[in-house]
Design an enzyme around this catalytic site. Sequence first.
Site, PDB file in Angstrom:
ATOM      1  N   SER A 168       0.856  -1.188   0.000  1.00 39.41           N
ATOM      2  CA  SER A 168       0.000   0.000   0.000  1.00 39.41           C
ATOM      3  C   SER A 168       0.890   1.235   0.000  1.00 39.41           C
ATOM      4  CB  SER A 168      -0.847   0.001   1.282  1.00 39.41           C
ATOM      5  OG  SER A 168      -1.476   1.243   1.493  1.00 39.41           O
ATOM      6  N   TYR A 181      -2.115   0.306  10.614  1.00 37.91           N
ATOM      7  CA  TYR A 181      -2.042  -0.151   9.217  1.00 37.91           C
ATOM      8  C   TYR A 181      -0.674   0.203   8.628  1.00 37.91           C
ATOM      9  CZ  TYR A 181      -3.659  -0.885   4.386  1.00 37.91           C
ATOM     10  OH  TYR A 181      -3.817  -1.324   3.081  1.00 37.91           O
TER      11      TYR A 181
HETATM   12  C1  8X3 Z   1      -5.020   1.587   1.302  1.00 37.04           C
HETATM   13  C2  8X3 Z   1      -4.482   2.944   0.999  1.00 37.04           C
HETATM   14  O1  8X3 Z   1      -4.660   5.404   1.641  1.00 37.04           O
HETATM   15  O2  8X3 Z   1      -6.154   3.887   2.785  1.00 37.04           O
HETATM   16  O3  8X3 Z   1      -4.054   0.609   1.205  1.00 37.04           O
HETATM   17  O4  8X3 Z   1      -3.832   3.889   3.340  1.00 37.04           O
HETATM   18  S1  8X3 Z   1      -4.812   4.049   2.256  1.00 37.04           S
END
Ligand code: 8X3
Length: 283
Positions: A168, A181
């Site tokens: 990502s 994340y």
């Molecule tokens: C998802 C992209 O911008 O939500 O992998 O982190 S973001």
Amino acid sequence: MTTVRESQESAVQQSSVQKSPVQQSSSSSARGAVVSGATTGIGRATALEMARRGWRVYAVGRRAERLEQLQAQGVEEDVPGLLIPCALDVTDADAVARLAERVTEDGGADTLVNIAGGARGTDAVGDGDLEQWEWMYRVNVLGTLTMCKAFLPMLRAHGEGTVLNLTSTAAVTAYEGGGGYNAAKMGQHGLTGALRLEEAEHNVRVIEVLPGMVHTEEFSLMRLGGDQAAADKVYAGVEKPLTAEDVAEVCVHAVELPHHVNLDQIVLRPVAQAAQHKVIRKG
Ligand code: 8X3
């Protein structure tokens, strides 16, 4: 409970009834790929696109019924490749090892596409939820590790193997509320970089695809605890966020290039998201 092997055998048998694997593949030498995260979003779109292009695809995900729907779509479209549903959790090392055995028995695969992953929560680090952080690390990092460990011997033995890891833009840019994340995707990004260095001598190509904003059915919904209104807000006013199909096209292009060509890191975003912090919203 259906085991991986039973589920695969049943899948192959079902395929055989409708069309034999050889008939469904473009040729008996069709390339083989294992694609995780195939129940939804980018993983599903990638598995389907590969089958459309003649690949024999082991479609891996936890939800058997969704994988069967995917297989049925392939049959309905009369794709030249093959979609083989493989219901398992990528963090279950025993199930993944059994899948690798089964793929070997079938003649092997040259490509591993790790797309299983996801986000949970948007808490600031100071309020970080340990369970959500653990879930993200387990699925994004340890799931990728488990799949790589099981399939690397096969990819090396092939002589021209490929691993594609979907991370990502969150793997390279931190943002407020993204800590858990970010940590998981940066971990997966680190694993991917080390893997590329380690596997070059085995002629295994390692590709990393880093998408920005992609509007899929489940990514934001899952991240935001099933709150559909909140999930819709993520994309509100954004002209043309990326779609799962956009990302799938990039993934398939990367793995279909001649093997010596390594698109080692591919960052893709919608034009409306010039950077993580700069999203153009209209209306
Ligand atoms: C998802 C992209 O911008 O939500 O992998 O982190 S973001």
